[in-house]
Design a protein around this motif. Structure first.
Motif, PDB file in Angstrom:
ATOM      1  N   LYS A   3       0.918   2.730  -1.059  1.00 29.76           N
ATOM      2  CA  LYS A   3       0.537   2.361  -2.419  1.00 29.76           C
ATOM      3  C   LYS A   3       1.631   2.759  -3.399  1.00 29.76           C
ATOM      4  CE  LYS A   3      -3.375   4.735  -2.290  1.00 29.76           C
ATOM      5  NZ  LYS A   3      -4.665   5.318  -2.672  1.00 29.76           N
ATOM      6  N   LEU A   4       1.642   2.067  -4.520  1.00 30.63           N
ATOM      7  CA  LEU A   4       2.415   2.477  -5.677  1.00 30.63           C
ATOM      8  C   LEU A   4       1.414   2.835  -6.768  1.00 30.63           C
ATOM      9  CD1 LEU A   4       5.188  -0.268  -5.757  1.00 30.63           C
ATOM     10  CD2 LEU A   4       5.500   2.159  -5.235  1.00 30.63           C
ATOM     11  N   LEU A   5       1.572   4.007  -7.363  1.00 31.28           N
ATOM     12  CA  LEU A   5       0.776   4.397  -8.522  1.00 31.28           C
ATOM     13  C   LEU A   5       1.614   4.079  -9.752  1.00 31.28           C
ATOM     14  CD1 LEU A   5      -0.596   7.880  -7.404  1.00 31.28           C
ATOM     15  CD2 LEU A   5      -1.598   5.622  -7.060  1.00 31.28           C
ATOM     16  N   ILE A   6       1.088   3.271 -10.633  1.00 34.02           N
ATOM     17  CA  ILE A   6       1.809   2.842 -11.832  1.00 34.02           C
ATOM     18  C   ILE A   6       1.254   3.626 -13.014  1.00 34.02           C
ATOM     19  CG2 ILE A   6       2.419   0.877 -13.283  1.00 34.02           C
ATOM     20  CD1 ILE A   6       1.296  -0.543 -10.391  1.00 34.02           C
ATOM     21  N   HIS A   7       2.101   4.447 -13.603  1.00 34.95           N
ATOM     22  CA  HIS A   7       1.687   5.309 -14.708  1.00 34.95           C
ATOM     23  C   HIS A   7       1.926   4.553 -16.015  1.00 34.95           C
ATOM     24  CE1 HIS A   7       1.479   8.711 -11.885  1.00 34.95           C
ATOM     25  NE2 HIS A   7       2.513   8.124 -11.333  1.00 34.95           N
ATOM     26  N   GLU A   8       0.831   4.039 -16.607  1.00 36.44           N
ATOM     27  CA  GLU A   8       0.908   3.253 -17.837  1.00 36.44           C
ATOM     28  C   GLU A   8       0.191   4.010 -18.952  1.00 36.44           C
ATOM     29  OE1 GLU A   8       0.851  -1.257 -16.269  1.00 36.44           O
ATOM     30  OE2 GLU A   8      -0.970  -0.147 -15.820  1.00 36.44           O
ATOM     31  N   GLN A   9       0.371   3.562 -20.187  1.00 39.75           N
ATOM     32  CA  GLN A   9      -0.285   4.215 -21.313  1.00 39.75           C
ATOM     33  C   GLN A   9      -1.797   4.217 -21.150  1.00 39.75           C
ATOM     34  OE1 GLN A   9       1.307   2.292 -24.842  1.00 39.75           O
ATOM     35  NE2 GLN A   9       2.446   4.163 -25.295  1.00 39.75           N
ATOM     36  N   ALA A  10      -2.347   3.169 -20.579  1.00 37.51           N
ATOM     37  CA  ALA A  10      -3.800   3.060 -20.405  1.00 37.51           C
ATOM     38  C   ALA A  10      -4.311   3.921 -19.253  1.00 37.51           C
ATOM     39  CB  ALA A  10      -4.180   1.601 -20.179  1.00 37.51           C
ATOM     40  N   GLY A  11      -3.418   4.486 -18.460  1.00 40.93           N
ATOM     41  CA  GLY A  11      -3.817   5.304 -17.318  1.00 40.93           C
ATOM     42  C   GLY A  11      -3.003   4.961 -16.089  1.00 40.93           C
ATOM     43  N   VAL A  12      -3.507   5.360 -14.944  1.00 43.24           N
ATOM     44  CA  VAL A  12      -2.805   5.126 -13.682  1.00 43.24           C
ATOM     45  C   VAL A  12      -3.495   3.988 -12.937  1.00 43.24           C
ATOM     46  CG1 VAL A  12      -2.102   6.121 -11.476  1.00 43.24           C
ATOM     47  CG2 VAL A  12      -2.096   7.538 -13.534  1.00 43.24           C
ATOM     48  N   ARG A  13      -2.656   3.026 -12.524  1.00 37.04           N
ATOM     49  CA  ARG A  13      -3.154   1.865 -11.780  1.00 37.04           C
ATOM     50  C   ARG A  13      -2.576   1.948 -10.373  1.00 37.04           C
ATOM     51  NH1 ARG A  13      -0.782  -3.985 -12.255  1.00 37.04           N
ATOM     52  NH2 ARG A  13       0.744  -2.988 -13.595  1.00 37.04           N
ATOM     53  N   GLU A  14      -3.389   1.615  -9.372  1.00 36.99           N
ATOM     54  CA  GLU A  14      -2.929   1.613  -7.984  1.00 36.99           C
ATOM     55  C   GLU A  14      -2.613   0.190  -7.542  1.00 36.99           C
ATOM     56  OE1 GLU A  14      -5.547   3.371  -5.137  1.00 36.99           O
ATOM     57  OE2 GLU A  14      -5.490   5.334  -6.125  1.00 36.99           O
ATOM     58  N   PHE A  15      -1.516   0.064  -6.797  1.00 37.95           N
ATOM     59  CA  PHE A  15      -1.143  -1.231  -6.228  1.00 37.95           C
ATOM     60  C   PHE A  15      -0.895  -1.010  -4.740  1.00 37.95           C
ATOM     61  CE2 PHE A  15       1.635  -4.622  -4.909  1.00 37.95           C
ATOM     62  CZ  PHE A  15       1.134  -5.729  -5.575  1.00 37.95           C
ATOM     63  N   GLU A  16      -1.693  -1.654  -3.902  1.00 37.40           N
ATOM     64  CA  GLU A  16      -1.533  -1.512  -2.458  1.00 37.40           C
ATOM     65  C   GLU A  16      -0.413  -2.423  -1.964  1.00 37.40           C
ATOM     66  OE1 GLU A  16      -4.137  -1.927   1.637  1.00 37.40           O
ATOM     67  OE2 GLU A  16      -5.183  -1.826  -0.294  1.00 37.40           O
ATOM     68  N   VAL A  17       0.499  -1.846  -1.196  1.00 32.99           N
ATOM     69  CA  VAL A  17       1.633  -2.596  -0.651  1.00 32.99           C
ATOM     70  C   VAL A  17       1.225  -3.126   0.722  1.00 32.99           C
ATOM     71  CG1 VAL A  17       4.061  -2.477   0.040  1.00 32.99           C
ATOM     72  CG2 VAL A  17       3.246  -1.106  -1.898  1.00 32.99           C
ATOM     73  N   VAL A  18       1.135  -4.464   0.833  1.00 29.10           N
ATOM     74  CA  VAL A  18       0.708  -5.069   2.098  1.00 29.10           C
ATOM     75  C   VAL A  18       1.764  -6.009   2.679  1.00 29.10           C
ATOM     76  CG1 VAL A  18      -1.765  -4.851   1.654  1.00 29.10           C
ATOM     77  CG2 VAL A  18      -0.566  -6.874   0.880  1.00 29.10           C
ATOM     78  N   ASP A  19       2.687  -6.491   1.865  1.00 31.56           N
ATOM     79  CA  ASP A  19       3.692  -7.446   2.331  1.00 31.56           C
ATOM     80  C   ASP A  19       4.960  -6.734   2.803  1.00 31.56           C
ATOM     81  OD1 ASP A  19       2.246  -9.880   1.722  1.00 31.56           O
ATOM     82  OD2 ASP A  19       2.573  -9.393  -0.387  1.00 31.56           O
ATOM     83  N   GLU A  20       5.754  -7.450   3.591  1.00 34.71           N
ATOM     84  CA  GLU A  20       7.041  -6.920   4.061  1.00 34.71           C
ATOM     85  C   GLU A  20       8.015  -6.725   2.898  1.00 34.71           C
ATOM     86  OE1 GLU A  20       7.957  -6.229   7.376  1.00 34.71           O
ATOM     87  OE2 GLU A  20       5.810  -6.507   7.766  1.00 34.71           O
ATOM     88  N   GLU A  21       7.873  -7.566   1.873  1.00 34.23           N
ATOM     89  CA  GLU A  21       8.764  -7.506   0.714  1.00 34.23           C
ATOM     90  C   GLU A  21       7.924  -7.637  -0.550  1.00 34.23           C
ATOM     91  OE1 GLU A  21      12.726  -9.485   0.680  1.00 34.23           O
ATOM     92  OE2 GLU A  21      11.811 -10.659  -0.924  1.00 34.23           O
ATOM     93  N   LEU A  22       8.184  -6.754  -1.524  1.00 30.00           N
ATOM     94  CA  LEU A  22       7.440  -6.746  -2.773  1.00 30.00           C
ATOM     95  C   LEU A  22       8.436  -6.830  -3.930  1.00 30.00           C
ATOM     96  CD1 LEU A  22       4.753  -6.216  -4.356  1.00 30.00           C
ATOM     97  CD2 LEU A  22       5.347  -3.788  -4.229  1.00 30.00           C
ATOM     98  N   ARG A  23       8.387  -7.954  -4.655  1.00 31.94           N
ATOM     99  CA  ARG A  23       9.257  -8.118  -5.832  1.00 31.94           C
ATOM    100  C   ARG A  23       8.557  -7.507  -7.033  1.00 31.94           C
ATOM    101  NH1 ARG A  23       9.000 -13.006  -3.633  1.00 31.94           N
ATOM    102  NH2 ARG A  23       8.003 -13.929  -5.442  1.00 31.94           N
ATOM    103  N   ILE A  24       9.319  -6.727  -7.804  1.00 31.01           N
ATOM    104  CA  ILE A  24       8.766  -5.990  -8.938  1.00 31.01           C
ATOM    105  C   ILE A  24       9.530  -6.362 -10.202  1.00 31.01           C
ATOM    106  CG2 ILE A  24       8.276  -3.684  -9.873  1.00 31.01           C
ATOM    107  CD1 ILE A  24       8.598  -2.653  -6.934  1.00 31.01           C
TER     108      ILE A  24
END
Length: 99
Positions: A3-24
């Protein structure tokens, strides 16, 4: 589970990494879209390799930092802090070992 935890002003959002390649980036065609003006349209790519996950800068305006070190490409470990522009993310992958 990776997972990637994204620290934003509204709080922390989780993004599960499932693909071989993730464009950000900020653009709509990224798999992980970060709507922040300090993030480039196509900022970075996260790839799964046989050795683990690697993040690579895609010629972004504000650079890519892992644990406060500017990098072009870096293998990631569980708990690494990733900075894209003004946004901070935390890489979570218990299988990769901690810092």
């Amino acid at each position: 589970m990776t997972k990637l935890l994204i620290h934003e002003q509204a709080g922390v959002r989780e993004f599960e990494v499932v693909d071989e390649e993730l464009r950000i980036g900020r653009e709509l065609d990224n798999m992980l879209r970060l709507n922040d003006p300090s993030v480039s349209r196509h900022h970075a790519v996260l790839r799964r390799t046989p050795e683990g996950y690697v993040i690579q800068d895609k010629n972004s305006s504000n650079g890519l930092y892992v644990n406060d070190e500017k990098v072009e490409e870096k293998a990631l470990k569980d708990g690494d802090k990733i900075t894209l522009g003004q946004l901070q993310l935390t890489f979570q992958n218990p299988a990769s070992g901690g810092a």
